[in-house]
Design a protein around this motif. Structure first.
Motif, short mmCIF file in Angstrom:
data_model
loop_
_atom_site.label_atom_id
_atom_site.label_comp_id
_atom_site.label_asym_id
_atom_site.label_seq_id
_atom_site.Cartn_x
_atom_site.Cartn_y
_atom_site.Cartn_z
N VAL A 230 -7.07 2.21 -2.67
CA VAL A 230 -7.37 2.72 -1.35
C VAL A 230 -6.07 3.15 -0.65
O VAL A 230 -5.10 2.39 -0.62
CB VAL A 230 -8.11 1.66 -0.52
CG1 VAL A 230 -8.29 2.13 0.92
CG2 VAL A 230 -9.47 1.35 -1.13
N CYS B 137 -8.34 -2.69 -3.39
CA CYS B 137 -7.92 -2.82 -1.99
C CYS B 137 -7.43 -4.24 -1.73
O CYS B 137 -7.38 -5.08 -2.63
CB CYS B 137 -9.08 -2.47 -1.05
SG CYS B 137 -10.42 -3.68 -1.06
N ASP B 138 -7.08 -4.51 -0.47
CA ASP B 138 -6.65 -5.82 0.04
C ASP B 138 -5.45 -6.38 -0.74
O ASP B 138 -5.59 -7.20 -1.65
CB ASP B 138 -7.81 -6.82 0.00
CG ASP B 138 -7.52 -8.02 0.91
OD1 ASP B 138 -6.35 -8.24 1.25
OD2 ASP B 138 -8.47 -8.74 1.25
N ARG C 233 -12.09 1.35 -6.61
CA ARG C 233 -10.86 1.54 -5.83
C ARG C 233 -10.37 0.15 -5.43
O ARG C 233 -11.09 -0.60 -4.76
CB ARG C 233 -11.12 2.39 -4.60
CG ARG C 233 -11.80 3.74 -4.89
CD ARG C 233 -10.85 4.73 -5.48
NE ARG C 233 -9.81 5.08 -4.53
CZ ARG C 233 -9.94 5.97 -3.56
NH1 ARG C 233 -11.11 6.58 -3.38
NH2 ARG C 233 -8.93 6.25 -2.77
N LEU D 241 0.82 -1.21 0.00
CA LEU D 241 0.00 0.00 0.00
C LEU D 241 0.86 1.26 0.00
O LEU D 241 0.50 2.26 -0.63
CB LEU D 241 -0.93 0.00 1.21
CG LEU D 241 -2.12 -0.97 1.16
CD1 LEU D 241 -2.85 -0.99 2.48
CD2 LEU D 241 -3.07 -0.60 0.03
N ASN E 277 -12.57 -7.40 -3.49
CA ASN E 277 -11.38 -6.56 -3.33
C ASN E 277 -11.42 -5.32 -4.22
O ASN E 277 -10.40 -4.67 -4.41
CB ASN E 277 -10.11 -7.37 -3.62
CG ASN E 277 -9.83 -8.40 -2.55
OD1 ASN E 277 -10.36 -8.29 -1.44
ND2 ASN E 277 -9.02 -9.39 -2.85
#
Length: 406
Positions: A94, A172-173, A170, A84, A160
């Motif tokens: 995200v 994520c994960d 968006r 991230l 996700n």
């Protein structure tokens, strides 16, 4: 339930135990300084996600806890935070806001995306072709940013992909993600995972994410991911071990080949169908190489669809113009024919009148010549003497004289 099928009545101890379990499920694993936990958003294989409010600003955020063994906590947390942080500047992923490295259990704080996951939307049924294409393009943009930072997602699926207040996607994960230089396997989710990824010895490849993009787009268009049906579910459920299940999954994809259900969806043109099929190619070498190539193909499709009306206009407009001009040409031609015919008729009549006048003049000249000859004959003295003699004789003598003269 009792043996006779009736509901067993709980005693006070049982009710208290149930109450504590319920509270435990609805209570965050820990309190975080500066944040107030509101409610649980979801639970995954490696952690739970909670909605929280930042006390200082009132902003809503999402907090992911890793309530497992300490060693696993650190490895999972560090792996996801590393990825991230690498893609922090991408607006399609995200954003990471804070990390609780020393907390028990550890956690990280990320943006809260209001409308939940794409999986929740797809639970209601398939979406329109236009929306599916838009979301796919945004997912590709997120993957382009991630791949550009050396991050492979490796577990792309509807749950996700989050949708913000404007329904923009968006990503994520990143718990299963790998850096492009890592040599460790990463299992994805069945029906979205590339067949070669379903191997505990497989090495990460950008084409895994390409296959997942194709599976996501297929799911959005048809309502189900590729290859998922009752028969394949039964085959997978019969597998007793993870290794057996992975091999069964590979066999299902290799025996079924590329699915074709998307071609029956209204609005899916040939070019879009081919993009999906090139993403879902069984052999990695037949697949599009990365997310950038997928988006390039979609851009080329858009340009082709934009040019199509212009091409049609270039073909149809001249035809329509010609069709509109035909009556004008026909009317003009008809008028010209009538005028020409009249002119020819008039000229013919004029020519006939001239010929008649010439012939009449010729006859008149010939008649005058005959009259002149007749006057010359009548003026001959011998003719006058003969006529006088003929009038003095009887008719029989005249006949004899004429016969003799003949």
């Amino acid at each position: 339930m009792t043996d006779n099928g009736n509901t067993e009545i709980q005693n006070d101890d049982d009710r208290e135990r149930s109450r504590r379990l319920s509270l435990q499920a609805n209570k965050a694993p820990a309190e975080i300084e500066g944040y107030s936990i509101v409610r649980r958003l979801g639970t995954g294989a490696y952690g739970t996600v909670w909605l929280a409010r930042e006390d200082r600003t009132g902003r809503m955020v999402a907090v992911k806890f890793y309530p497992h063994r300490r060693g696993l906590n650190w490895s999972m947390l560090s792996r996801e935070v590393e990825k991230l942080a690498a893609v922090y500047t991408s607006r399609n992923i995200v954003r990471l806001l804070d990390v609780g490295w020393n907390a028990e259990p550890p956690y990280f704080v990320m943006e809260y995306v209001e409308n939940g996951s794409l999986g929740n939307f797809l639970a209601r049924g398939r979406i329109s072709v236009e929306e599916a294409i838009r979301i796919t393009r945004e997912i590709c943009s997120a993957l382009i940013d991630a791949h550009g930072a050396g991050v492979l997602h490796c577990d792309l699926k509807p749950d996700n992909v989050l949708l913000d207040n404007q329904l923009h996607a968006r990503l994520c994960d990143f718990g299963q993600s790998r850096m492009s230089h890592e040599q460790s396997p990463a299992l994805g989710t069945l029906y979205y995972m590339a067949p070669e990824q379903a191997d505990l010895e497989a090495l990460p490849d950008a084409r895994w994410d390409v296959y997942a993009v194709g599976a996501l787009l297929y799911h959005m268009l048809t309502g189900d991911p590729p290859h998922r049906n009752e028969a394949t579910q039964r085959r997978l459920e019969k597998s007793e071990t993870l290794d057996q299940r992975l091999k069964t999954y590979q066999q299902i994809i290799h025996s079924s080949g590329v699915p074709s259900g998307h071609r029956a969806v209204r609005g899916v043109d040939r070019r879009l169908a081919e993009i999906i099929e090139r993403c879902l190619a069984v052999a990695p070498g037949d697949r599009l190489p990365n997310a950038q190539a997928v988006r390039d193909e979609m851009d080329a499709r858009d340009r082709q669809r934009t040019r199509r009306p212009l091409l049609m206009l270039g073909v149809v407009a001249p035809v329509l113009l010609m069709a509109a001009m035909v009556p004008i040409f026909v009317n003009a031609l008809t008028r010209n024919l009538h005028v020409t015919e009249q002119q020819i008729t008039d000229r013919a009549l004029e020519s006939d009148a001239l010929s008649a006048r010439l012939q009449a003049a010729g006859l008149e000249d010939e008649l005058n010549d005959r009259l002149d000859e007749l006057e010359n004959i009548l003026a001959d003295p011998r003719l006058s003497s003969s006529l006088e003699l003929m009038f003095q004789q009887s008719s029989d003598d005249v006949v004899v004289l004429v016969s003799a003269a003949s």
